[in-house]
Design a protein around this motif. Sequence first.
Motif, mmCIF file in Angstrom:
data_model
loop_
_atom_site.group_PDB
_atom_site.id
_atom_site.type_symbol
_atom_site.label_atom_id
_atom_site.label_comp_id
_atom_site.label_asym_id
_atom_site.label_seq_id
_atom_site.Cartn_x
_atom_site.Cartn_y
_atom_site.Cartn_z
ATOM 1 N N THR A 107 0.665 -1.197 -0.006
ATOM 2 C CA THR A 107 0.142 0.180 0.014
ATOM 3 C C THR A 107 1.013 1.416 0.103
ATOM 4 O O THR A 107 0.529 2.267 -0.683
ATOM 5 C CB THR A 107 -0.927 0.102 1.200
ATOM 6 O OG1 THR A 107 -0.164 0.015 2.532
ATOM 7 C CG2 THR A 107 -1.714 -0.923 1.480
ATOM 8 N N SER A 108 2.131 1.153 0.696
ATOM 9 C CA SER A 108 2.821 2.306 0.724
ATOM 10 C C SER A 108 3.483 2.527 -0.514
ATOM 11 O O SER A 108 3.698 3.573 -1.162
ATOM 12 C CB SER A 108 4.164 1.920 1.787
ATOM 13 O OG SER A 108 3.511 1.950 2.847
ATOM 14 N N LEU A 109 3.927 1.502 -1.208
ATOM 15 C CA LEU A 109 4.560 1.520 -2.939
ATOM 16 C C LEU A 109 3.563 2.107 -3.697
ATOM 17 O O LEU A 109 3.928 2.860 -4.565
ATOM 18 C CB LEU A 109 4.823 0.075 -3.061
ATOM 19 C CG LEU A 109 5.385 0.051 -4.731
ATOM 20 C CD1 LEU A 109 6.850 0.918 -4.534
ATOM 21 C CD2 LEU A 109 5.905 -1.486 -4.936
ATOM 22 N N ALA A 110 2.167 1.827 -3.525
ATOM 23 C CA ALA A 110 1.058 2.407 -4.338
ATOM 24 C C ALA A 110 1.223 3.892 -4.378
ATOM 25 O O ALA A 110 0.885 4.352 -5.420
ATOM 26 C CB ALA A 110 -0.166 1.840 -3.872
ATOM 27 N N TYR A 111 1.403 4.583 -3.299
ATOM 28 C CA TYR A 111 1.374 6.051 -3.208
ATOM 29 C C TYR A 111 2.618 6.619 -3.922
ATOM 30 O O TYR A 111 2.649 7.566 -4.325
ATOM 31 C CB TYR A 111 1.405 6.440 -1.745
ATOM 32 C CG TYR A 111 0.113 6.323 -1.111
ATOM 33 C CD1 TYR A 111 -0.799 7.172 -1.211
ATOM 34 C CD2 TYR A 111 -0.086 5.752 -0.023
ATOM 35 C CE1 TYR A 111 -2.161 7.340 -0.583
ATOM 36 C CE2 TYR A 111 -1.396 5.292 0.723
ATOM 37 C CZ TYR A 111 -2.336 6.385 0.197
ATOM 38 O OH TYR A 111 -3.544 6.238 0.969
ATOM 39 N N LEU A 112 3.560 5.680 -3.933
ATOM 40 C CA LEU A 112 4.928 6.154 -4.781
ATOM 41 C C LEU A 112 4.639 6.007 -6.288
ATOM 42 O O LEU A 112 5.387 6.579 -7.108
ATOM 43 C CB LEU A 112 6.135 5.537 -4.452
ATOM 44 C CG LEU A 112 6.646 5.529 -2.819
ATOM 45 C CD1 LEU A 112 7.545 4.595 -2.672
ATOM 46 C CD2 LEU A 112 6.940 6.823 -2.439
ATOM 47 N N ILE A 113 3.947 4.847 -6.695
ATOM 48 C CA ILE A 113 3.740 4.748 -8.168
ATOM 49 C C ILE A 113 2.658 5.763 -8.649
ATOM 50 O O ILE A 113 2.602 6.243 -9.733
ATOM 51 C CB ILE A 113 3.157 3.216 -8.230
ATOM 52 C CG1 ILE A 113 4.415 2.388 -7.848
ATOM 53 C CG2 ILE A 113 2.886 2.930 -9.841
ATOM 54 C CD1 ILE A 113 4.065 1.131 -7.918
ATOM 55 N N CYS A 114 1.710 6.044 -7.869
ATOM 56 C CA CYS A 114 0.528 6.950 -8.296
ATOM 57 C C CYS A 114 0.799 8.270 -8.939
ATOM 58 O O CYS A 114 0.202 8.423 -10.092
ATOM 59 C CB CYS A 114 -0.369 7.179 -7.181
ATOM 60 S SG CYS A 114 -1.828 8.019 -7.495
ATOM 61 N N PRO A 115 1.992 8.923 -8.146
ATOM 62 C CA PRO A 115 2.099 10.227 -9.223
ATOM 63 C C PRO A 115 2.707 9.914 -10.521
ATOM 64 O O PRO A 115 2.289 10.735 -11.517
ATOM 65 C CB PRO A 115 3.182 10.646 -8.314
ATOM 66 C CG PRO A 115 2.909 10.313 -6.893
ATOM 67 C CD PRO A 115 2.512 8.819 -6.996
ATOM 68 N N ILE A 116 3.375 8.853 -10.816
ATOM 69 C CA ILE A 116 4.035 8.599 -12.168
ATOM 70 C C ILE A 116 2.939 8.284 -13.111
ATOM 71 O O ILE A 116 2.861 8.991 -14.124
ATOM 72 C CB ILE A 116 4.963 7.330 -11.908
ATOM 73 C CG1 ILE A 116 6.163 7.632 -11.085
ATOM 74 C CG2 ILE A 116 5.585 6.920 -13.180
ATOM 75 C CD1 ILE A 116 6.887 6.488 -10.610
ATOM 76 N N LEU A 117 1.808 7.362 -12.526
ATOM 77 C CA LEU A 117 0.773 7.248 -13.363
ATOM 78 C C LEU A 117 -0.069 8.271 -13.882
ATOM 79 O O LEU A 117 -0.655 8.466 -14.737
ATOM 80 C CB LEU A 117 -0.015 5.871 -12.738
ATOM 81 C CG LEU A 117 0.659 4.686 -12.916
ATOM 82 C CD1 LEU A 117 0.022 3.409 -11.867
ATOM 83 C CD2 LEU A 117 0.783 4.065 -14.055
ATOM 84 N N THR A 118 -0.286 9.276 -12.776
ATOM 85 C CA THR A 118 -1.097 10.299 -12.940
ATOM 86 C C THR A 118 -0.364 11.199 -13.853
ATOM 87 O O THR A 118 -1.234 11.854 -14.947
ATOM 88 C CB THR A 118 -0.964 11.141 -11.483
ATOM 89 O OG1 THR A 118 -1.762 10.347 -10.367
ATOM 90 C CG2 THR A 118 -2.193 12.245 -11.883
ATOM 91 N N MET A 119 0.751 11.590 -13.926
ATOM 92 C CA MET A 119 1.585 12.267 -14.842
ATOM 93 C C MET A 119 1.641 11.711 -16.275
ATOM 94 O O MET A 119 1.211 12.351 -17.231
ATOM 95 C CB MET A 119 3.012 12.514 -14.648
ATOM 96 C CG MET A 119 3.289 13.317 -13.470
ATOM 97 S SD MET A 119 4.984 13.605 -12.899
ATOM 98 C CE MET A 119 5.428 12.243 -12.113
#
Length: 303
Positions: A107-119
């Motif tokens: 779940t912590s890793l998801a918050y790190l991946i999310c900005p990349i996918l959003t961009m």
Amino acid sequence: MNTTKHYIAATLAFTIWGFFSLVLKPLSDFSAFDILSYRSIVSVAIMLVVTLFFRPKVLKKNVLLFKSLKKKERIRILFINMFSGFFLAFNWYIFIYVMNNVSVKATSLAYLICPILTMVLAFIILKEKLFKLQWFSVVLSFTACILLSLGNFTDLLYSMVIALTYAIYLVLQRRNQELDRFLILTVQIVFAVIILSPFFLTYEYQTPKTSFFYSMIALIAIGFTIIPMFLNIYALRGLNSSVVGIFIYLNPLINFFLAVFYFKETITVMQGVSYGLIIISIIIFNIPALKHRINRRRAAHIQ
């Protein structure tokens, strides 16, 4: 447009979520699904009360505005908010499932991946422009996430699902600008609760609830759900999805520092290096925007 307030809103939203662990830890005796269900229901109840009894004029004005729009626009707004509610509900549910059945690290890793996918989604779907330096920051962030996921592909896979659902939600909000922000958020959470209601009704709640539990749920509903989500939607009124997406990193970074300095958890060298790369990527990503703001102020001063 003066975007200072929108930057402050984005910063506050993800900073608040970064301290979420401080209120979740005292509720460790209760299951994650207990917290999710009560959080969702209490949040929507509060928002409906505020909308119906404290903001009736705003509700009436927005209903009239919605009716005045062309049929095509009304359908677009309805579908955007239905999909927003769906992705919000799916994100909440898969987040709880992964936390209970896979690992907290995922779940912590998801918050790190999310900005990349959003961009990336904002670039593909909304055609939002990214400077070369910002693309470099995306690559740097992605590298940090890969380092954190080494040796655990399952965590990475689940993290991608969590991150993708929230990234889609963020991108949808850029096309959701017509109606009152608080009303829109209320509608989305109502849709989310409707979608989750079958799980709420069939789940067996085994742990007896205490007054402490209910008081903490009220704090979570207001302080860690309604307020930051409202700030998030407000930020998206003035900033691109890719810009707001980069602020998501504040959440895991605050979690990281809390884990080290408050909860006294052991952190590996690899984790330290990865989070260091993320901090650098945030700074790099914001350099072009900062230069642009400085140049605009200089031009305005000369005029």
